[in-house]
Each structure stands twice: as structure tokens, then as C-alpha cells.
Enzyme design. Structure first.
Site, short mmCIF file in Angstrom:
data_model
loop_
_atom_site.label_atom_id
_atom_site.label_comp_id
_atom_site.label_asym_id
_atom_site.label_seq_id
_atom_site.Cartn_x
_atom_site.Cartn_y
_atom_site.Cartn_z
N HIS A 80 -12.51 9.27 -2.87
CA HIS A 80 -12.98 9.32 -1.72
C HIS A 80 -12.32 10.18 -0.69
CE1 HIS A 80 -14.29 6.12 1.45
NE2 HIS A 80 -13.57 6.76 1.67
N TYR A 201 -11.54 3.38 10.73
CA TYR A 201 -9.79 2.52 11.70
C TYR A 201 -10.34 2.81 13.15
CZ TYR A 201 -6.61 4.77 7.96
OH TYR A 201 -6.19 5.27 6.31
N PRO A 293 2.36 -0.95 5.44
CA PRO A 293 1.36 -0.59 4.23
C PRO A 293 0.24 0.38 5.20
CG PRO A 293 0.66 -2.64 4.86
CD PRO A 293 2.49 -2.40 5.79
N LYS A 297 0.48 4.02 0.77
CA LYS A 297 1.33 4.22 -0.17
C LYS A 297 2.54 3.94 -0.92
CE LYS A 297 1.10 9.25 2.06
NZ LYS A 297 -0.09 10.35 1.92
N TYR A 388 -1.49 12.49 3.59
CA TYR A 388 -3.06 11.94 3.91
C TYR A 388 -2.62 11.14 2.72
CZ TYR A 388 -6.79 8.02 5.41
OH TYR A 388 -7.21 7.41 4.83
C1 LIG Z 1 -2.72 -5.82 1.55
C2 LIG Z 1 -1.66 -4.56 1.27
C3 LIG Z 1 -2.36 -3.52 0.36
C4 LIG Z 1 -1.85 -2.25 0.48
N1 LIG Z 1 -2.12 -1.28 -0.18
C5 LIG Z 1 -1.69 -0.08 -0.52
C6 LIG Z 1 -2.84 1.36 -0.68
O1 LIG Z 1 -4.55 0.97 -0.26
N2 LIG Z 1 -1.81 1.83 -1.51
C7 LIG Z 1 -0.78 1.98 -1.61
O2 LIG Z 1 -0.22 2.98 -2.58
N3 LIG Z 1 -0.22 0.78 -2.22
C8 LIG Z 1 -0.67 -0.22 -0.88
N4 LIG Z 1 -0.22 -0.92 -0.67
C9 LIG Z 1 2.09 -1.48 -1.67
C10 LIG Z 1 1.49 -1.38 -3.22
O3 LIG Z 1 0.45 -2.93 -2.91
C11 LIG Z 1 3.04 -1.74 -3.72
O4 LIG Z 1 3.58 -1.03 -2.91
C12 LIG Z 1 3.48 -1.76 -4.90
O5 LIG Z 1 2.45 -3.31 -5.47
C13 LIG Z 1 4.86 -1.87 -5.45
O6 LIG Z 1 4.66 -2.16 -6.46
P1 LIG Z 1 6.19 -2.01 -7.26
O7 LIG Z 1 5.61 -2.18 -8.62
O8 LIG Z 1 7.54 -1.59 -6.69
O9 LIG Z 1 6.46 -3.67 -6.71
P2 LIG Z 1 5.21 -4.78 -6.84
O10 LIG Z 1 3.96 -4.44 -7.49
O11 LIG Z 1 5.69 -6.43 -5.89
O12 LIG Z 1 5.46 -5.67 -8.19
C14 LIG Z 1 6.91 -5.89 -8.74
C15 LIG Z 1 6.97 -7.45 -10.41
O13 LIG Z 1 8.09 -8.29 -10.03
C16 LIG Z 1 8.31 -9.06 -10.74
N5 LIG Z 1 9.56 -9.52 -10.06
C17 LIG Z 1 10.09 -10.40 -8.96
N6 LIG Z 1 11.37 -10.58 -9.01
C18 LIG Z 1 11.02 -10.31 -10.69
C19 LIG Z 1 12.28 -10.88 -11.26
N7 LIG Z 1 13.56 -11.77 -10.70
N8 LIG Z 1 12.23 -11.45 -12.26
C20 LIG Z 1 11.52 -10.16 -13.13
N9 LIG Z 1 10.05 -10.23 -12.07
C21 LIG Z 1 10.51 -10.33 -10.88
C22 LIG Z 1 6.65 -9.21 -9.83
O14 LIG Z 1 6.15 -11.12 -10.27
C23 LIG Z 1 6.23 -8.21 -9.65
O15 LIG Z 1 4.73 -8.37 -10.87
C24 LIG Z 1 -0.12 -2.20 -0.18
C25 LIG Z 1 1.02 -3.71 -0.21
C26 LIG Z 1 0.11 -4.63 0.67
C27 LIG Z 1 0.23 -6.13 0.43
#
Ligand SMILES: Cc1cc2nc3c(=O)[nH]c(=O)nc-3n(C[C@H](O)[C@H](O)[C@H](O)COP(=O)(O)OP(=O)(O)OC[C@H]3O[C@@H](n4cnc5c(N)ncnc54)[C@H](O)[C@@H]3O)c2cc1C
Length: 391
Positions: A80, A201, A293, A297, A388
């Protein structure tokens, strides 16, 4: 299963959290021969069903490809490279894939990526404990609710922004830098094909509206809403009517409506730990820093950090060399901050102040000046495209 380096602990690395950060890290560690375990507090179905991100940067796709984790992205992801902006002054499209470094995004829902990463981690012989909630982390020991402690030479905190890993570090005095952008979005996931061939947007005096494809049959929409909004206040009719107004469908054509699958309110906040680890505890992804968001990123930074951390853990465990681990912050933070700078700029572009006082008029005029610069200046467009898509 990874090699056992003689650390005197149960595992080389205990990973807390099975989101994109923890799962990429786990897969890369197994590949490098490091024995690890992933502790995830939720069940497998919940982990694999959580729809969030969808736009993978080229860097993230390269990390996945270089490590044999891209089969799903290659099969079902779609490249995209265009986004469009609408306002009261018209519409324009940026072909960002042909600007800047010429990089594009790959649209691939986060839950599909997570499903792929879980399957591959298990296929590689990795140990993943669902329903294992970490309650406390200290000196390589993870206390798990209702189960025995798990120990590792190192612990990787990949448990998101509200996790215990971040709390453990801030309790040690690690400072954070934080910003509340003062804006909230109603994030809607609709069972509807994308309405536009590009990311959309829309800047509107009633607030921002966004359109992002997820799959051929599912689209994410955003509506700026007041802080404290209850998603239940927004029924389907109200959502589609407000989207139509802000996306100016009377002028530019209708949206393809569909059933609303999910709606949630996201407060746009950013928060970066000044040092994402120390001693035996190191953080990646949202645990190390939350990014609003507005520029998509978060998941991409999670992949970047997981990849860097995997190399650092391997060197520390295989060769007793912690140099790369000590350099992890210096390695990642400049790129993290560049993403924040761009995301902050995007937030200023997308959200104008409401009201009709002098300050609001000034703010809205600046917003339109930014948009006009992006519409007319090739130098600005290149800069936009580079930031971007870049990580
Ligand atoms: C609506 C929305 C849209 C988004 N769109 C984008 C996008 O288009 N592009 C992009 O790059 N980012 C986007 N993001 C951000 C992205 O989703 C997050 O930055 C990403 O999920 C981070 O990954 P992570 O593995 O760090 O954390 P998470 O995905 O939050 O994973 C953390 C994991 O740890 C587990 N956990 C928490 N506490 C504990 C505990 N005490 N013990 C054991 N396990 C635990 C949770 O259950 C979870 O499974 C978006 C976010 C939102 C909310």
C-alpha cells in the site's frame, strides 16, 4: 528448542507477553539457539483475536522475511503506497510509495501476524504458556499468578504499556518522557470492504475522521471524540452518519457501510522510558514506550526493538558479552524518538482545535498551512514519505 547455555537458571530468557514484540523476540531467540519461554496472561484465542494494528513498515517486513516469519505476510499482505487528505478545501492524494525512499507499507492485520508468529514459535519447538500472568519481576525471577516462579538469566518485558515489566523499571527510578495529546479516537472495525483505494485522512471542523483498509472485507475507521466518551453512545447509524459528514461523502462519494464489529475509545498518549532496561530486565514494544496511533508506528517499533534485543541477548548468552545489551538504548532510542517526532507532527496535522475564539482560529489556520505545504511542496512530500514509512 534452543541451546541451553549454562546460566544456572531455568531459561536463558523469560519473555513476558505474547504480542508482536514478545513473539518476534521468541522466534528470533529460538533461531539463534537461545532457550526461552513466553508467559502470556491471556488465552490463545484472545491473543490471536485482538485486532489493533494493520500497517507494517518495510523495515518490519524485512525483519520478518530475514527470519523466515513472512509466509502469511507474503501470501495475504497487500502493498500500500498511497494516502489521501480531505478538508474543506478539497482532496489530494500522495503517492508516497514513489516519494522519499520509495518504500511502501504492507497491510496485514496485527491479529493475523500474531497468529502466524504463535504458530511458527510452536513449530520451532518454543514453550509458550497461555494463562500465565506475571505478577512481579525481580532479579531474573518472574512470579506467576497461581504457578511456580520462572527464572531466566534475562527477562524480556514485552507485556505492553500497563505491564509489570515497565512498573519494575520505573520503581527502580527509570524516568519517562510523556505527552498527552489531549485527543481521543473512537476506533471502529467494520465488516465492510474499504471505501477508498488509499488511507484516508479527513480534516473537519467537527473533528478528524480516518479510513484504513485491513482486509478486502474489513476496514478500520477512526472518529475523533471527546475525552471520556463511552463507545456505547455510538450506535451504528451515528457512526456511519458522522463518518459521512466528516469524510464529506456528499462531495466525494459514499462510504461502503457494514456491520460494526468492534468500537473502542483510544486516548492519544505517548510515553517513552528514558532507558528501556537494566541488569537482567530489558523491555521492548509498548512496554518500553507507548506511541500515539496517529502515524501507525507502535507495532513497527515493537518489531525493531525485538530484533535488536534478540541479537543482544544472543551475544550476552553465547559469548558473555553484554556490550550490545548495554548499547540497546542508544541503538533504538534515536529511531524511537524520530517516530515520535513524526507521530506528534501528524497529530498536529490531523486535529484542529474546536471553537471560534482567536486561539482556535489560529490553530486551524496552522493546520491548513501544514496541509497546504504537504499538498504543494515536493520537498515536504519526500520528507513526509520518508518518515511515514520509515522506522
Ligand atoms: C486502535 C489501534 C490501532 C493501531 N494501529 C497501528 C498500526 O496501524 N500500525 C502500528 O505499527 N501500530 C498500531 N497500533 C499500535 C500497536 O497495536 C501496538 O504498538 C502493538 O500491539 C505493541 O505490541 P507489543 O507486543 O509491545 O504489546 P501488546 O500487543 O500490547 O502485547 C502485550 C502482551 O502482553 C500480555 N501481558 C500483559 N501483561 C501481562 C502479564 N502481567 N503477564 C503476562 N502477559 C502479559 C498481553 O496480554 C499482550 O498479549 C495500534 C494500536 C491501537 C490501539
Amino acid at each position: 528448542m534452543g541451546k541451553r547455555f549454562d546460566t544456572g537458571e531455568q531459561f536463558g530468557v523469560v519473555i513476558v507477553g505474547a504480542g508482536p514484540a514478545g513473539l518476534v523476540l521468541g522466534n528470533l531467540l529460538l533461531d539463534r539457539g537461545v532457550d526461552c519461554v513466553i508467559l502470556e496472561r491471556r488465552g490463545r484465542e484472545a491473543v490471536e483475536g485482538r485486532a489493533r494494528a494493520g500497517f507494517l513498515a518495510a523495515h518490519s517486513v524485512r525483519v520478518l522475511a530475514d527470519n523466515g516469519l513472512d509466509a502469511g505476510v507474503r501470501a495475504r499482505g497487500r502493498e500500500h503506497g498511497t494516502c489521501l487528505f480531505r478538508s474543506g478545501r478539497g482532496e489530494f492524494t500522495l503517492d508516497y510509495g514513489r516519494l522519499g525512499q520509495g518504500e511502501v507499507h504492507t497491510v496485514y492485520p496485527q491479529q493475523d501476524l500474531v497468529r502466524d508468529l504463535v504458530a511458527e514459535y510452536l513449530r520451532r519447538g518454543g514453550e509458550l504458556r497461555f494463562g500465565a500472568e506475571a505478577e512481579e519481576i525481580s532479579a531474573g525471577r518472574v512470579r506467576v499468578r497461581g504457578a511456580a516462579d520462572v527464572t531466566g538469566r534475562y527477562v524480556a518485558g514485552c507485556d505492553g504499556h500497563r505491564g509489570v515489566a515497565r512498573r519494575a523499571l520505573t520503581a527502580q527510578g527509570v524516568a519517562t518522557a510523556r505527552r498527552d495529546h489531549g485527543v481521543s479516537w473512537l476506533a471502529v472495525l467494520a465488516a465492510a470492504p474499504p471505501s477508498l483505494p488509499a488511507v484516508g485522512y479527513a480534516l473537519h471542523e467537527r473533528g478528524f475522521a480516518g479510513h484504513m483498509a485491513r482486509t478486502r472485507t474489513v476496514t478500520r475507521y477512526y472518529l475523533q471524540c471527546p475525552r471520556g466518551t463511552d463507545p456505547a453512545e455510538w450506535d451504528e447509524d451515528r457512526i456511519w452518519a458522522e463518518l459521512a459528514t466528516r469524510m464529506r461523502t456528499a462531495e466525494f462519494g459514499p462510504l461502503t457501510a457494514g456491520r460494526v464489529l468492534e468500537r473502542a475509545v483510544v486516548d492519544l498518549r505517548s510515553d517513552v522510558l528514558q532507558h528501556p532496561g537494566a541488569g537482567r530486565l530489558w523491555l521492548a514494544g509498548d512496554a518500553a514506550g507507548l506511541i500515539s496511533p496517529s502515524a501507525a508506528k507502535g507495532a513497527n517499533l515493537a518489531v525493531l526493538q525485538a530484533e535488536r534485543l534478540a541479537r543482544a541477548f544472543e551475544e550476552a548468552l553465547a559469548h558473555g558479552d553484554e556490550g550490545r545489551l548495554e548499547g540497546y538504548a542508544a541503538d533504538c532510542l534515536p529511531r524511537v524518538w524520530r517516530a515520535h517526532e513524526f507521530s506528534h507532527w501528524m497529530s498536529g496535522l490531523l486535529h484542529g482545535p474546536s471553537g471560534d475564539d482567536a486561539e482556535a482560529r489560529y490553530g486551524r489556520a496552522l493546520q491548513h498551512a501544514r496541509l497546504e505545504s504537504l499538498r504543494t511542496s515536493r520537498a515536504h512530500q519526500d520528507h513526509f514519505a520518508e518518515n511515514y514509512t520509515g522506522i
